[in-house]
Design an enzyme around this catalytic site. Sequence first.
Site, PDB file in Angstrom:
ATOM      1  N   GLY A   6      -6.815  -6.572  -0.206  1.00  9.57           N
ATOM      2  CA  GLY A   6      -6.816  -7.322   1.041  1.00  9.57           C
ATOM      3  C   GLY A   6      -5.905  -8.535   1.032  1.00  9.57           C
ATOM      4  O   GLY A   6      -4.751  -8.469   0.601  1.00  9.57           O
ATOM      5  N   ARG A   9       0.820  -1.208   0.000  1.00  4.37           N
ATOM      6  CA  ARG A   9       0.000   0.000   0.000  1.00  4.37           C
ATOM      7  C   ARG A   9       0.858   1.264   0.000  1.00  4.37           C
ATOM      8  O   ARG A   9       0.465   2.274  -0.586  1.00  4.37           O
ATOM      9  CB  ARG A   9      -0.938  -0.010   1.204  1.00  4.37           C
ATOM     10  CG  ARG A   9      -2.132  -0.936   1.015  1.00  4.37           C
ATOM     11  CD  ARG A   9      -3.021  -0.982   2.219  1.00  4.37           C
ATOM     12  NE  ARG A   9      -4.263  -1.683   1.930  1.00  4.37           N
ATOM     13  CZ  ARG A   9      -5.058  -2.198   2.847  1.00  4.37           C
ATOM     14  NH1 ARG A   9      -4.726  -2.093   4.137  1.00  4.37           N
ATOM     15  NH2 ARG A   9      -6.166  -2.829   2.517  1.00  4.37           N
ATOM     16  N   LYS A  34     -15.606 -15.871   5.306  1.00  8.74           N
ATOM     17  CA  LYS A  34     -17.039 -15.883   5.569  1.00  8.74           C
ATOM     18  C   LYS A  34     -17.900 -15.586   4.341  1.00  8.74           C
ATOM     19  O   LYS A  34     -17.626 -14.659   3.592  1.00  8.74           O
ATOM     20  CB  LYS A  34     -17.373 -14.861   6.664  1.00  8.74           C
ATOM     21  CG  LYS A  34     -16.753 -15.176   8.018  1.00  8.74           C
ATOM     22  CD  LYS A  34     -17.162 -14.128   9.047  1.00  8.74           C
ATOM     23  CE  LYS A  34     -16.576 -14.437  10.412  1.00  8.74           C
ATOM     24  NZ  LYS A  34     -16.964 -13.410  11.414  1.00  8.74           N
TER      25      LYS A  34
END
Length: 395
Positions: A353, A35, A200
């Site tokens: 991510g 990043r 998830k």
Amino acid sequence: MNTIDDLGDLSGKRVLVRSDLNVPLEDGRITDDGRIRASVPTIRALADKGARVLVTAHLGRPKGEPDPQYSLAPVAKRLGELLGAEVAMAEDTVGPSARAVVDGLRDGQVALLENVRFNAGETSKDDAERGAFADRLAALADVFVSDGFGVVHRKQASVYDVAQRLPHAMGGLVATEIDVLRRLTQSPERPYVVVLGGSKVSDKLGVIDNLLGKADKLLIGGGMVFTFLKAQGHEVGKSLLEEDQLDTCREYLARAEEAGVQILLPTDIVVAPEFTADAEPTVVPADAMPADQLGLDIGPESGRAFAAALADARTVFWNGPMGVFEFPAFAGGTRAVAEALTKVHGLSVVGGGDSAAAVRQLGFDEAAFGHISTGGGASLEYLEGKDLPGIDVLA
């Protein structure tokens, strides 16, 4: 929306840049500087224009007050190395140190404010409290540039409210991210394949719901796949499972069949008795998982099947690893997907991510992918069709 070029002559002007420098730290050491590297081109471009560049960013989730473990000091050091020039570091965000650092900047120099989330006003849900903090931030600068794509889905002071108080523009990183996401959502070149992983199902509900009418294939791996397998009536042992999402998964499978969208689930799973790096892996059929094992990766057969499904794709979006890639024994599925993306003849997007971290940790050349996003959550919300406050405010 304005770009930096629309801001006119920036020589001598104080430019506040909201970057995303939220990098992982281990004992004060940056373990993945992706990043920071992604933020450099915009910061350098502003400095080259003679601007006095003041960077603001967050790190981690401090509770609205200073916390040494979340200091941006290691980031300032690394940013200076990448820029090839010292980056002054303020000890606060809008206090005496910040004002002194700003006053000491000369044309073309860069400074970094301390973690913006050390201030409760940054993330406050109260408009007045957030606005008051934004007033103090805006007072440090003449112009605002939004270049932290990883936070544009947040209505926060340094992302949203400051843009209402200063002449503003989007930086090069944000401009590129928005352009890529538009290509994914507005008439994408086909076949269009979406690969979803991560832990998830609930994190990806909106994306699956929105893309069932847009993608040609959905490939599903990672921890979220076990809820799908359970929804089909299979044993998933001790694997991660969201019982409250079983009906939703059944609905998605039915809708995909009706819409002619292929949902590809793994046919084999790498299991182990426990979640540890040295656990003994075993490959089992996806419909015959032992009750005393937990799934930690898609199996080699599934890796080959996923690669084959990507072989003719012209547009690919990938978000979420296929397994626990941090452990070598359970990195095979993620490696297979990453390798397949490097061979895509078209647009391949790694959706930020953990996927972006996996690409770097597994040693892939970032240039082999069409685009590696810096904002997983922001990318997902865009693909869900949600408004992004930090983008809307720039219009």
